[in-house]
Design a protein around this motif. Structure first.
Motif, mmCIF file in Angstrom:
data_model
loop_
_atom_site.group_PDB
_atom_site.id
_atom_site.type_symbol
_atom_site.label_atom_id
_atom_site.label_comp_id
_atom_site.label_asym_id
_atom_site.label_seq_id
_atom_site.Cartn_x
_atom_site.Cartn_y
_atom_site.Cartn_z
ATOM 1 N N VAL A 1 -3.094 35.293 54.373
ATOM 2 C CA VAL A 1 -1.704 35.366 53.954
ATOM 3 C C VAL A 1 -1.592 36.168 52.666
ATOM 4 O O VAL A 1 -2.234 35.845 51.666
ATOM 5 N N ASP A 2 -0.783 37.215 52.702
ATOM 6 C CA ASP A 2 -0.476 37.998 51.509
ATOM 7 C C ASP A 2 0.882 37.534 51.004
ATOM 8 O O ASP A 2 1.865 37.522 51.752
ATOM 9 N N THR A 3 0.941 37.131 49.736
ATOM 10 C CA THR A 3 2.175 36.571 49.172
ATOM 11 C C THR A 3 2.778 37.511 48.138
ATOM 12 O O THR A 3 2.079 38.336 47.554
ATOM 13 N N PRO A 4 4.079 37.372 47.877
ATOM 14 C CA PRO A 4 4.700 38.130 46.785
ATOM 15 C C PRO A 4 4.136 37.695 45.445
ATOM 16 O O PRO A 4 3.491 36.666 45.325
ATOM 17 N N GLY A 5 4.410 38.484 44.409
ATOM 18 C CA GLY A 5 3.889 38.196 43.081
ATOM 19 C C GLY A 5 4.390 36.878 42.525
ATOM 20 O O GLY A 5 5.516 36.462 42.775
ATOM 21 N N THR A 6 3.537 36.216 41.740
ATOM 22 C CA THR A 6 3.895 34.906 41.189
ATOM 23 C C THR A 6 4.705 35.000 39.904
ATOM 24 O O THR A 6 5.308 34.026 39.487
ATOM 25 N N ASN A 7 4.694 36.156 39.244
ATOM 26 C CA ASN A 7 5.514 36.285 38.040
ATOM 27 C C ASN A 7 6.956 36.534 38.449
ATOM 28 O O ASN A 7 7.244 37.253 39.392
ATOM 29 N N ALA A 8 7.873 35.915 37.730
ATOM 30 C CA ALA A 8 9.265 35.861 38.165
ATOM 31 C C ALA A 8 10.057 37.120 37.842
ATOM 32 O O ALA A 8 11.192 37.065 37.385
ATOM 33 N N VAL A 9 9.471 38.297 38.094
ATOM 34 C CA VAL A 9 10.245 39.525 37.961
ATOM 35 C C VAL A 9 11.363 39.493 39.006
ATOM 36 O O VAL A 9 12.498 39.851 38.743
ATOM 37 N N ASN B 1 1.227 43.019 40.310
ATOM 38 C CA ASN B 1 0.430 44.219 40.093
ATOM 39 C C ASN B 1 -1.055 43.909 39.922
ATOM 40 O O ASN B 1 -1.793 44.699 39.357
ATOM 41 N N ALA B 2 -1.481 42.747 40.428
ATOM 42 C CA ALA B 2 -2.894 42.379 40.301
ATOM 43 C C ALA B 2 -3.762 43.024 41.374
ATOM 44 O O ALA B 2 -4.983 43.071 41.243
ATOM 45 N N GLY B 3 -3.135 43.502 42.447
ATOM 46 C CA GLY B 3 -3.893 44.179 43.498
ATOM 47 C C GLY B 3 -4.188 43.312 44.707
ATOM 48 O O GLY B 3 -5.210 43.482 45.363
ATOM 49 N N LYS B 4 -3.277 42.359 45.036
ATOM 50 C CA LYS B 4 -3.501 41.485 46.194
ATOM 51 C C LYS B 4 -3.543 42.293 47.492
ATOM 52 O O LYS B 4 -4.446 42.133 48.309
ATOM 53 N N SER B 5 -2.530 43.147 47.688
ATOM 54 C CA SER B 5 -2.479 43.940 48.917
ATOM 55 C C SER B 5 -3.655 44.903 48.994
ATOM 56 O O SER B 5 -4.227 45.111 50.075
ATOM 57 N N PHE C 1 -7.914 28.257 60.107
ATOM 58 C CA PHE C 1 -8.122 28.225 58.665
ATOM 59 C C PHE C 1 -7.194 29.227 57.983
ATOM 60 O O PHE C 1 -7.096 30.386 58.387
ATOM 61 N N LEU C 2 -6.513 28.785 56.923
ATOM 62 C CA LEU C 2 -5.514 29.617 56.263
ATOM 63 C C LEU C 2 -5.982 29.995 54.856
ATOM 64 O O LEU C 2 -6.062 29.149 53.969
ATOM 65 N N LEU C 3 -6.283 31.264 54.657
ATOM 66 C CA LEU C 3 -6.688 31.805 53.368
ATOM 67 C C LEU C 3 -5.471 32.474 52.739
ATOM 68 O O LEU C 3 -4.970 33.477 53.255
ATOM 69 N N VAL C 4 -4.989 31.917 51.629
ATOM 70 C CA VAL C 4 -3.772 32.419 50.993
ATOM 71 C C VAL C 4 -4.134 33.190 49.730
ATOM 72 O O VAL C 4 -4.826 32.677 48.852
ATOM 73 N N ILE C 5 -3.655 34.429 49.653
ATOM 74 C CA ILE C 5 -3.913 35.303 48.516
ATOM 75 C C ILE C 5 -2.712 35.250 47.577
ATOM 76 O O ILE C 5 -1.590 35.544 47.979
ATOM 77 N N VAL C 6 -2.939 34.859 46.323
ATOM 78 C CA VAL C 6 -1.856 34.782 45.345
ATOM 79 C C VAL C 6 -2.241 35.546 44.084
ATOM 80 O O VAL C 6 -3.406 35.852 43.854
ATOM 81 N N ILE D 1 6.303 36.706 52.876
ATOM 82 C CA ILE D 1 4.960 36.259 53.250
ATOM 83 C C ILE D 1 4.471 37.101 54.424
ATOM 84 O O ILE D 1 5.152 37.211 55.446
ATOM 85 N N ASN D 2 3.296 37.703 54.286
ATOM 86 C CA ASN D 2 2.667 38.432 55.389
ATOM 87 C C ASN D 2 1.497 37.605 55.918
ATOM 88 O O ASN D 2 0.536 37.366 55.193
ATOM 89 N N VAL D 3 1.580 37.160 57.170
ATOM 90 C CA VAL D 3 0.510 36.387 57.791
ATOM 91 C C VAL D 3 -0.270 37.308 58.723
ATOM 92 O O VAL D 3 0.292 37.859 59.675
ATOM 93 N N LEU D 4 -1.553 37.487 58.434
ATOM 94 C CA LEU D 4 -2.396 38.374 59.237
ATOM 95 C C LEU D 4 -3.184 37.542 60.241
ATOM 96 O O LEU D 4 -3.954 36.655 59.859
ATOM 97 N N ARG D 5 -2.988 37.846 61.521
ATOM 98 C CA ARG D 5 -3.667 37.142 62.606
ATOM 99 C C ARG D 5 -4.321 38.135 63.555
ATOM 100 O O ARG D 5 -4.000 39.318 63.570
#
Length: 305
Positions: free
Chosen positions: A122-130, A61-65, A52-57, A88-92
């Protein structure tokens, strides 16, 4: 591998779905689908075999990590006010902590955390296009997810770029859970108002009101660290007080308990169908155009004859 955790009935259902997706893959090739769409479907097929893949988006600066660190109970991912996740950081699960660069933009981290034996995070980079590339690799990974956990910040919930990104998630038919982080900076009245604002906008964007959790990842991690150390500094809140203030328990219970084996499997099997439906809709028009052209050709042939 997922198939090792299934009973025979579940394995048969997985096989049927895989066969249908393979048929779609062949059809897309015949319709000259773009290489990107064909690759996306191939990745979706491969994802059926994984846990099962849980993706954090969310925005950078929202505090995903910070949220993931709170869930793990220790600071394993970098946090900061500037973009700290550039891939992309995949934690297993792994008996020992290690990291391996699997692809140019995918870093696999193995951690000795028991619940990672059933869920990959999965920890992803920020979605805003900075940094545009960050957004591109985040959006590329969403179609592979089984559940999207959308993290927004309590001080600026649902920014315009977050609204646009939420629409893209909806287009892939993914189940979304919303986490409003940093609620410790709000007073109780503002917490209720922010939640109502998020619920209203989520309903407009998704068509349904998703699960919404108001949390402070910072306080949750401090609570877990204080509990592990077992030492309380005079004049400072106890681990239990920090934990209650963080509002983190309902969210953690949802991820680790409510998402039991049955629910994870249901979402795992539903996830590729959203991708398949989007691609089917996209190329059904192409197929109809070709049929119309063939119909015109047959009409011309009949006229000539």
């Amino acid at each position: 591998m997922l198939r090792n955790l299934l009973d025979q009935q579940q394995a048969d259902l997985l096989q049927k779905e895989r066969a249908l997706l393979e048929d779609l893959r062949v059809t897309l090739a015949r319709l000259d689908a773009t290489p990107e769409d064909q690759r996306r479907l191939a990745l979706t097929l491969r994802q059926l075999e994984e846990l099962f893949l849980l993706v954090i988006v969310g925005e950078f600066n929202a505090g995903k990590s910070a949220f993931i660190n709170a869930l793990l109970g220790q600071k394993l991912l970098a946090e900061g006010v500037t973009p700290t996740t550039n891939r992309i950081n995949v934690l297993r699960y792994g008996a020992e902590q290690s990291q391996t660069l699997r692809e140019e933009d995918v870093l696999v981290l193995t951690l000795p955390v028991a619940w990672l034996q059933e869920i990959n995070v999965v920890d992803t980079p920020g979605t805003n296009a900075v940094i545009q590339r960050h957004q591109e690799i985040t959006e590329d990974f969403v179609p592979r997810s089984d559940l999207v956990l959308f993290v927004t910040s309590a001080d600026r919930p649902f920014s315009e770029s977050e609204r646009l990104f939420m629409e893209r998630i909806r287009a892939w038919g993914k189940k979304v859970v919303i986490v409003v982080n940093k609620v410790d900076i709000l007073n109780p009245a503002d917490v209720s108002r922010v939640r109502a604002f998020v619920a209203e906008n989520a309903l407009k964007l998704l068509g349904v009101e998703p699960e919404i959790f108001m949390v402070s990842a910072r306080l949750a991690r401090k609570a877990k660290e204080a509990d592990q150390q077992g030492v309380r500094t005079a004049g400072q809140p106890s681990a239990l007080e920090l934990w209650a203030e963080s509002r983190f328990e309902p969210l953690e219970r949802y991820i680790l308990d409510t998402l039991d084996e049955t629910e994870r499997l249901r979402l795992k099997l539903l996830s590729p169908l959203g991708v398949a439906a989007k691609l089917h809709e996209k190329y059904a028009g192409t197929a109809q155009t070709r049929l119309d052209i063939l119909g015109d050709d047959f009409t011309t042939i009949d006229t000539v004859e």
